[in-house]
Design an enzyme around this catalytic site. Structure first.
Site, mmCIF file in Angstrom:
data_model
loop_
_atom_site.group_PDB
_atom_site.id
_atom_site.type_symbol
_atom_site.label_atom_id
_atom_site.label_comp_id
_atom_site.label_asym_id
_atom_site.label_seq_id
_atom_site.Cartn_x
_atom_site.Cartn_y
_atom_site.Cartn_z
ATOM 1 N N GLU A 11 -11.534 -2.642 -6.219
ATOM 2 C CA GLU A 11 -12.851 -3.043 -5.715
ATOM 3 C C GLU A 11 -13.863 -1.899 -5.710
ATOM 4 O OE1 GLU A 11 -13.626 -6.006 -5.397
ATOM 5 O OE2 GLU A 11 -11.620 -6.864 -5.438
ATOM 6 N N HIS B 190 -20.350 -3.949 -10.103
ATOM 7 C CA HIS B 190 -19.085 -4.137 -9.374
ATOM 8 C C HIS B 190 -18.061 -4.838 -10.277
ATOM 9 C CE1 HIS B 190 -16.515 -5.153 -5.865
ATOM 10 N NE2 HIS B 190 -16.256 -6.221 -6.586
ATOM 11 N N GLU B 191 -18.481 -5.935 -10.872
ATOM 12 C CA GLU B 191 -17.546 -6.732 -11.675
ATOM 13 C C GLU B 191 -17.118 -5.988 -12.935
ATOM 14 O OE1 GLU B 191 -16.161 -9.221 -10.484
ATOM 15 O OE2 GLU B 191 -17.481 -9.519 -8.778
ATOM 16 N N TYR C 192 0.799 -1.235 0.000
ATOM 17 C CA TYR C 192 0.000 0.000 0.000
ATOM 18 C C TYR C 192 0.831 1.284 0.000
ATOM 19 C CZ TYR C 192 -3.861 -3.164 0.762
ATOM 20 O OH TYR C 192 -4.786 -4.173 0.600
ATOM 21 N N ARG D 75 -9.174 -5.045 1.163
ATOM 22 C CA ARG D 75 -9.525 -4.272 -0.027
ATOM 23 C C ARG D 75 -10.999 -3.863 -0.045
ATOM 24 N NH1 ARG D 75 -8.203 -9.083 -4.198
ATOM 25 N NH2 ARG D 75 -6.232 -8.806 -3.106
ATOM 26 N N TYR D 76 -11.878 -4.697 0.477
ATOM 27 C CA TYR D 76 -13.316 -4.371 0.431
ATOM 28 C C TYR D 76 -13.681 -3.319 1.460
ATOM 29 C CZ TYR D 76 -13.347 -8.605 -2.335
ATOM 30 O OH TYR D 76 -13.073 -9.554 -3.280
ATOM 31 N N ARG E 238 -16.034 -11.102 15.575
ATOM 32 C CA ARG E 238 -17.332 -10.742 14.975
ATOM 33 C C ARG E 238 -18.182 -10.011 16.014
ATOM 34 N NH1 ARG E 238 -20.102 -14.519 10.774
ATOM 35 N NH2 ARG E 238 -20.740 -12.460 10.167
ATOM 36 N N TRP F 212 -12.509 -16.016 16.028
ATOM 37 C CA TRP F 212 -13.349 -15.535 14.923
ATOM 38 C C TRP F 212 -14.627 -14.909 15.477
ATOM 39 C CZ3 TRP F 212 -13.460 -14.622 9.805
ATOM 40 C CH2 TRP F 212 -14.689 -14.642 9.135
ATOM 41 N N HIS G 139 -18.816 -17.857 -6.986
ATOM 42 C CA HIS G 139 -18.486 -16.528 -6.449
ATOM 43 C C HIS G 139 -18.042 -15.618 -7.609
ATOM 44 C CE1 HIS G 139 -17.709 -13.815 -3.109
ATOM 45 N NE2 HIS G 139 -16.859 -13.272 -3.971
ATOM 46 N N ALA G 140 -18.692 -14.472 -7.727
ATOM 47 C CA ALA G 140 -18.481 -13.625 -8.902
ATOM 48 C C ALA G 140 -17.037 -13.140 -9.005
ATOM 49 C CB ALA G 140 -19.421 -12.427 -8.843
ATOM 50 N N HIS H 283 -13.500 -16.002 0.520
ATOM 51 C CA HIS H 283 -12.155 -15.430 0.423
ATOM 52 C C HIS H 283 -11.162 -16.094 1.376
ATOM 53 C CE1 HIS H 283 -15.118 -12.701 -1.120
ATOM 54 N NE2 HIS H 283 -14.200 -12.024 -1.771
ATOM 55 N N HIS I 177 -14.261 -3.777 -12.452
ATOM 56 C CA HIS I 177 -12.968 -4.451 -12.595
ATOM 57 C C HIS I 177 -12.579 -4.558 -14.065
ATOM 58 C CE1 HIS I 177 -12.575 -5.605 -8.435
ATOM 59 N NE2 HIS I 177 -13.607 -6.417 -8.432
HETATM 60 O O1 X8Z Z 1 -16.116 -10.798 -3.516
HETATM 61 C C1 X8Z Z 1 -16.722 -9.798 -3.858
HETATM 62 C C2 X8Z Z 1 -16.995 -9.534 -5.340
HETATM 63 C C3 X8Z Z 1 -15.912 -10.008 -6.187
HETATM 64 S S1 X8Z Z 1 -14.462 -9.058 -6.053
HETATM 65 C C4 X8Z Z 1 -18.268 -10.242 -5.730
HETATM 66 N N1 X8Z Z 1 -17.184 -8.947 -2.940
HETATM 67 C C5 X8Z Z 1 -17.004 -9.170 -1.514
HETATM 68 C C6 X8Z Z 1 -17.795 -10.365 -1.029
HETATM 69 O O2 X8Z Z 1 -18.632 -10.878 -1.797
HETATM 70 O O3 X8Z Z 1 -17.597 -10.804 0.106
HETATM 71 C C7 X8Z Z 1 -17.899 -7.703 -3.214
HETATM 72 C C8 X8Z Z 1 -18.261 -7.153 -1.875
HETATM 73 C C9 X8Z Z 1 -17.489 -7.914 -0.848
HETATM 74 ZN ZN ZN Z 2 -14.475 -7.240 -6.760
#
Ligand code: X8Z
Ligand code: ZN
Length: 631
Positions: free
Chosen positions: A422, A394-395, A235, A531-532, A498, A494, A364-365, A522, A398
């Site tokens: 993101e 969102h996608e 960063y 990053r989110y 939370r 964890w 997962h997108a 993830h 990218h």
């Molecule tokens: O993973 C994602 C995207 C792909 S970069 C769908 N996101 C995070 C998630 O789903 O946990 C977008 C928001 C947070």
């Molecule tokens: Zn993304």
């Protein structure tokens, strides 16, 4: 290559795929390995010309290996089998091994007076890895196999409710589970499905422990304290400063989160009774999302009757029989309205937009940049909902970022930092205002100002709810990598985190036989998450600047500003995207917003009217959750 953004996307990182991603160089926390055996010995001291030659060679080789790995990853993610997993892991290992070697070799040029561009490329080589394979090839192979197989196990994950006739069980995948969590209001069903999905991850808990060991080993061989320190080094600032920076941002937004949390809790208590405590944490299965990470699906349960947003985009899309392609066309249409080109024909030929009926895929997108040039793709199991309408934007953010920087030198074909990557599509999605939906013909008439609180509340359920979740995932992983959290405390810590950050609690007792972090994509797939959190803050900062550039009339609240069709905003956005990773991210931020610091005042401005309203509604109701961080 998949984009770094996880899978989302990004780029060359992808080279490293999953792995990878390139992350921004920054200041190293310790010098990288000086092991002379890793560098080509030269008779005389290396020169700037040697450095240039080295960077050119590394770029070419990493591009080639990265493209091969991306192709193998693409096939694996759209067709999970033992064979495709092995092929992908093998290609990943080759690309990562090469990257690690170049990272070590790049230290040869420490202290050489090179041009700023080459200096930055060398830094990126040294600091941009998400995963460093250990130097023992066996361990490198083991690590890439573990990562691939955890992601595969997650992708194949299913919950088969008990009591069904043998041989005819109807099992639920993550898409089915997502739909149930979003729409069911039966708390017993929600609990059942929540437990079912959280049974997917314990089988790879052991693998995760080993992955942590090996990832740390590789990172340490590169001179980082551990894998988490390597993640924080991307960063353009010292890793410890980065950790402080995210805490600073969280402190700014936390009061807003507390107000939302308190309001949602008492509204859910009205609906679900004593299952929701008056002053304690909210059960994690009642927030409309399997991870309780964003809460927009409970909007109908918390909507203020006197200030309804007045429409339901999911219903509108369904009533119009919108199909998958059309969902993506809407997103593309937004970008072209800003002066971006249409998506390449190959995008439409090669993307996966729906879940195939006959095989396991990673739903997962993600947005991919296969060749780091024009071959961009979307991989997503699109549902016709408002949530996926946003995700498509969102996608595509990218993919448009990837296209915009593909003219850059290979090592700069990435986001300014991963939070920028993101944030782009989400910034665009903040311009999906009612007035914009009217322009598309999706809505007859925009609600008047009396609907503003409803609109803002819906947006806060999506964005404000996410902040502590976005923050805590990697706070947890950073401590796992550093050893502060040992394997026998994974699950307990964890839930402690939370509770501390989100104020949510598991709906049933948990133990170390569970592995709840692994039920999040993830974590299973080795994709960094901070990053989110950054993107959640940055997108409002971007939106505020672009709305201004677009001449959003003074006095118009930010949530009613849309940059749709505005050439000036498009120009400013494109200029920033085209920089890729060629400059430190504060320069990219300045180009777009005039500011050099990430700044949470934009998200606070955006939600200011809602904050005031929430605090009025919460009068006489407790705020906070009585433990740890409660105030
Ligand atoms: O993973 C994602 C995207 C792909 S970069 C769908 N996101 C995070 C998630 O789903 O946990 C977008 C928001 C947070
Ligand atoms: Zn993304």
């Amino acid at each position: 290559m998949r984009s770094r953004n996880i899978v989302h996307a990004s780029a060359w990182a992808s080279l490293l795929m999953l792995i990878g991603s390139i992350r921004l160089p920054a200041i190293e926390e310790k010098p990288l390995s000086q092991d002379a055996s890793t560098a080509t010995p030269t008779a005389s001291a290396p020169t700037a010309a040697d450095a240039q030659k080295f960077v050119d060679e590394a770029s070419g080789r990493l591009l080639q290996l990265g493209v091969e790995a991306s192709r193998a990853e693409w096939v694996k993610s759209t067709y999970i089998t033992d064979d495709t997993e092995i092929l992908a892991a093998h290609a990943d290992q080759k690309a990562l091994d090469a990257n690690v070697q170049y990272a070590k070799d790049a230290t040869r040029f420490d202290g050489v007076n090179v041009s700023p561009g080459v200096g930055r490329e060398l830094k990126i080589l040294k600091l941009a890895l998400t995963t460093a394979t250990p130097s023992d090839p066996k361990e490198g192979e083991e690590l890439t196999r573990l990562i691939t197989s955890m992601e595969g196990a997650y992708g194949k994950g299913k919950y088969c409710p008990p009591g069904q006739p043998a041989g005819q069980e109807k099992c639920l995948d993550i898409e089915d589970i997502t739909r149930i969590m979003a729409s069911s209001r039966d708390p017993d069903q929600l609990l059942d499905v929540w437990r079912g999905w959280h049974a997917v991850s314990p089988p790879y808990r052991k693998d995760f422990v080993r992955y942590v060991e090996l990832a740390n080993k590789g990172a340490r061989q590169l001179g980082f304290a551990d894998n988490g320190a390597m993640w924080r080094s991307g960063y353009d600032m010292p890793p410890d400063d980065f950790a402080r920076e995210v805490d600073r941002l969280w402190d700014q937004v936390r009061p807003l989160y507390l107000s939302l949390h308190a309001y949602v809790r008492w509204k859910l208590r009205e609906k679900y009774g004593d299952r929701v405590p008056a002053s304690g944490p909210i059960p994690a299965d009642l927030l409309g999302n399997i991870w309780a990470q964003s809460w927009e699906n409970v909007y109908p349960l918390v909507e203020p009757p006197a200030s309804s947003r007045g429409y339901d985009l999911t219903q509108i899309l369904k009533n119009r029989h919108t199909d998958y392609t059309q969902m993506v066309r809407y997103g593309e249409g937004f970008f072209t309205s800003l002066g971006f080109p249409p998506l390449p024909e190959t995008f439409w030929q090669r993307s996966m937009l729906t879940k195939p009926a006959d095989r396991d895929v990673v739903c997962h997108a993600s947005a991919w940049h296969i060749d780091l040039d024009q071959d961009v793709r979307l991989k997503m199991c699109i549902d016709i909902t408002a949530e996926d309408f946003n995700t498509v934007h969102h996608e595509l953010g990218h993919n448009y970022y990837q296209l915009a920087y593909s003219h850059q030198p290979v090592l700069f074909r990435d986001g300014a930092n991963d939070g920028f990557h993101e944030a782009i599509g989400d910034t665009i999605a903040l311009s999906i205002t009612p007035e914009y939906l009217v322009k598309l013909g999706l809505l007859d008439k925009a609600p008047d100002a009396s609907g503003d609180i409803g609109l803002l509340l819906a947006k806060a359920l999506e964005k404000v709810s996410f902040l502590p979740f976005g923050l805590m995932i990697d706070k947890w992983r950073w401590q796992v990598f550093s050893g502060e959290i040992p394997p026998d405390k994974y699950n307990q810590t964890w839930w402690a985190m939370r509770l501390k950050y989100q104020g949510v609690a598991p709906p049933v007792a948990r133990s170390e036989a569970d592995f709840d972090p692994g039920a999040k994509y993830h974590v299973a797939a080795n994709v960094p998450y901070m990053r989110y959190f950054l993107a959640d803050i940055l997108q409002f900062q971007f939106h505020r600047s672009l709305a201004q550039a677009a001449g959003c009339p003074a006095g118009t609240p930010l949530h009613r500003c849309s940059i749709y069709g505005n050439a000036e905003a498009g120009k400013r956005l494109r200029a920033m995207l085209a920089m890729g990773k060629s400059e430190p991210w504060p320069d990219a931020l300045e180009a777009m917003t005039g500011q050099r610091q990430m700044d949470a005042t934009a998200i606070l401005d955006y939600f200011a009217p809602l904050k005031k309203w929430l605090d009025q509604q919460n009068q006489g109701h407790p705020v906070g959750w009585g433990t740890m961080n409660n105030e």
